[in-house]
Structure formats: C-alpha cells, structure tokens
Design a protein around this motif. Structure first.
Motif, short mmCIF file in Angstrom:
data_model
loop_
_atom_site.label_atom_id
_atom_site.label_comp_id
_atom_site.label_asym_id
_atom_site.label_seq_id
_atom_site.Cartn_x
_atom_site.Cartn_y
_atom_site.Cartn_z
N LEU A 184 118.23 -46.44 17.37
CA LEU A 184 117.32 -47.44 16.82
C LEU A 184 117.38 -47.45 15.30
O LEU A 184 117.39 -48.50 14.67
N MET A 185 117.48 -46.27 14.68
CA MET A 185 117.53 -46.19 13.23
C MET A 185 118.84 -46.73 12.69
O MET A 185 118.89 -47.34 11.62
N VAL A 186 119.94 -46.50 13.42
CA VAL A 186 121.23 -47.03 12.99
C VAL A 186 121.18 -48.55 12.90
O VAL A 186 121.63 -49.16 11.93
N LEU A 187 120.62 -49.18 13.93
CA LEU A 187 120.51 -50.63 13.92
C LEU A 187 119.52 -51.12 12.87
O LEU A 187 119.74 -52.13 12.20
N THR A 188 118.41 -50.40 12.71
CA THR A 188 117.41 -50.79 11.72
C THR A 188 117.99 -50.76 10.31
O THR A 188 117.70 -51.62 9.48
N ALA A 189 118.84 -49.75 10.02
CA ALA A 189 119.43 -49.62 8.69
C ALA A 189 120.33 -50.80 8.34
O ALA A 189 120.56 -51.08 7.16
N GLN A 190 120.83 -51.52 9.35
CA GLN A 190 121.68 -52.67 9.07
C GLN A 190 120.91 -53.80 8.40
O GLN A 190 121.51 -54.70 7.82
N LYS A 191 119.59 -53.76 8.47
CA LYS A 191 118.75 -54.78 7.82
C LYS A 191 118.38 -54.40 6.39
O LYS A 191 117.65 -55.14 5.73
N ASP A 192 118.85 -53.26 5.91
CA ASP A 192 118.55 -52.84 4.55
C ASP A 192 119.11 -53.83 3.53
O ASP A 192 120.21 -54.37 3.72
N ALA B 58 105.08 -60.40 18.31
CA ALA B 58 106.02 -61.34 18.91
C ALA B 58 107.08 -61.77 17.91
O ALA B 58 108.27 -61.88 18.24
N ARG B 59 106.67 -62.02 16.65
CA ARG B 59 107.64 -62.40 15.63
C ARG B 59 108.62 -61.28 15.33
O ARG B 59 109.81 -61.50 15.15
N TRP B 60 108.08 -60.03 15.30
CA TRP B 60 108.97 -58.88 15.07
C TRP B 60 109.99 -58.76 16.20
O TRP B 60 111.17 -58.53 15.97
N ALA B 61 109.53 -58.92 17.45
CA ALA B 61 110.43 -58.82 18.59
C ALA B 61 111.49 -59.91 18.54
O ALA B 61 112.66 -59.67 18.87
N LYS B 62 111.11 -61.12 18.10
CA LYS B 62 112.07 -62.22 18.02
C LYS B 62 113.13 -61.94 16.97
O LYS B 62 114.31 -62.22 17.18
N ASP B 63 112.73 -61.36 15.82
CA ASP B 63 113.67 -61.08 14.74
C ASP B 63 114.53 -59.85 15.01
O ASP B 63 115.57 -59.67 14.38
N ASN B 64 114.08 -58.98 15.91
CA ASN B 64 114.77 -57.72 16.15
C ASN B 64 115.18 -57.55 17.61
O ASN B 64 115.22 -56.44 18.12
N TRP B 65 115.50 -58.67 18.27
CA TRP B 65 115.83 -58.58 19.69
C TRP B 65 117.07 -57.74 19.94
O TRP B 65 117.18 -57.07 20.97
N GLN B 66 118.03 -57.72 18.95
CA GLN B 66 119.21 -56.88 19.14
C GLN B 66 118.83 -55.40 19.18
O GLN B 66 119.38 -54.63 19.97
N VAL B 67 117.88 -55.02 18.32
CA VAL B 67 117.42 -53.63 18.29
C VAL B 67 116.80 -53.25 19.63
O VAL B 67 117.06 -52.18 20.18
N ILE B 68 115.97 -54.15 20.16
CA ILE B 68 115.28 -53.86 21.42
C ILE B 68 116.28 -53.73 22.57
O ILE B 68 116.20 -52.79 23.37
N ILE B 69 117.25 -54.67 22.63
CA ILE B 69 118.25 -54.60 23.70
C ILE B 69 119.08 -53.34 23.61
O ILE B 69 119.34 -52.65 24.60
#
Length: 222
Positions: free
Chosen positions: A70-78, A23-34
């Motif tokens: 998904l990886m493009v958005l994830t890389a923005q958190k690097d 749930a915490r991961w989903a809250k922090d990464n809601w943009q990725v999920i959407i």
C-alpha cells in the motif's frame, strides 16, 4: 440553540460529509484499493497453502516492516522534486490564511498528528530550526483535533510556526500520508526535498539523522 433546530440533522450532515470524503478518496485511489485487496488475497492464499506470508516478501523484495504494498503505491502520488508546489490553504491557529513560501528563506513543512511521537519529533524540529534559522523557517502543520496533551507540547516548543490545514488541501496536494513527513520548499515555491513515507516507522535517532542530512542540503545546496 433556537427552537426547531434538530441536533440529529447536524449530526447526519457531518456524517454525510465524512462519507462523501471517504467516497472521493476511494474514487481517486481505486488502484491502491484493488492492489491492496489483491495482496491480501495472495497473503491469504500463501498462508492457506502453508507457505506463510514471508515468501510473499521474498518474491516482491519488499521490507514488511516499512515498504508495504500500500505504501509503495501511495508513494507514487508524491509530488516530484523540482516541481512547483502550491501551499495555498494553510492557516494560522486562529484560522487566518498564512502565505507561503517565505520570500527570504527556504520553507520547511513538517506534517504531524497527535499519534506520531509528537514530543520527540517537535524537539528534533526545534533543534533543527535553531541550527539553521538563517536559511530556513520551519512550519509545523498539525493534522486533526489537538487534545490537551498535544496543545501543551506545542505550547512548550519554541522557534517553530504552528499551522493548520482545515480542508486538508495541502495535505492531499503533497500526499502527506504516514506522518511525520517533512518537505523543503525553495523561495520560488519549488520542492527541493521530501522525506520518505517510511518516516512513520523511524525512531527519534533515525529522524535525527534525517534532520542532519537536510541541514547538509541547506548548507551545500545539494
């Protein structure tokens, strides 16, 4: 086990902990999920219209074999190269805190798991360390529970320091998703280099090229 202690209660507690982390991961990464859901809908729509998902990758310019949305958005958190990074939270294999970065050498972190070509990547890391031992110390951070095969592979490896990240604090701080992933950190704690997320798709030959490039960075400082 003392009488009156419920095994089911412990199981429910562990399950609740996992759900809480999710749930915490989903809250922090809601943009990725959407964004992922939107891309999934676009892919479904194009397929239903007979265009095929290939047109989606032509429109976006993404390589479907590597840079998925998904990886493009994830890389923005690097973490950003040049910024200080905290490595607090790592432990040795016995659970004792392990202080990093090293004061006299560069610190290299290689995040791995049991399903990311462990033997190949550790052999390459061992060769890299043996060639650059005067400038860097390489620590392998193993994520997940190690099975007998993984433990045997690590036992056979020489010259590397094996660490754990029991609370996944450094894993999350460095955005070490899609393992293997490599980080080079200066003596002062500054991030000098990190391998791209697409490293999870690389062959051992491609990782060999990566280690050679990092060796050049250590040699020439750029």
């Amino acid at each position: 086990m003392p009488f009156g202690v419920s095994l089911m209660g412990g199981k429910d507690s562990r399950t609740g902990g996992r759900i809480g982390k999710l749930a915490r991961w989903a809250k922090d990464n809601w943009q990725v999920i959407i964004f992922w859901l939107a891309c999934a809908f676009v892919g479904w729509y194009l397929g239903a219209r007979g265009y095929g998902i290939e047109i989606y990758f032509r429109i976006t310019g993404l390589d479907p074999r590597e840079w998925t949305p998904l990886m493009v958005l994830t890389a923005q958190k690097d973490p950003k190269v040049g910024n200080n990074v905290s490595l607090e939270g790592l432990t040795d294999w016995q659970g004792r805190p392990f202080k990093l970065p090293f004061p006299d050498k560069e610190t290299a972190l290689l995040f791995v798991c049991g399903r990311c070509g462990l033997e190949d990547i550790l052999n390459l890391a061992q060769n890299f360390q043996s060639r650059n031992f005067q400038k860097v110390s390489l620590c392998v951070v193993y994520i997940g529970e190690s099975d007998a095969e993984a433990y045997s592979i690590m036992q056979r490896t020489r010259g590397l320091i094996f660490l754990r990240d029991p609370k996944l604090e450094v894993f999350e701080r460095l955005n070490a998703l899609y393992m293997p992933r490599f980080y080079l950190i200066s003596r002062g704690g500054t991030l000098r280099y990190l391998s791209p997320l697409t490293g999870r798709f690389w062959s051992p030959e491609r990782w060999q090229e990566e280690f050679e490039r990092i060796g050049q960075l250590l040699l020439y400082g750029r």
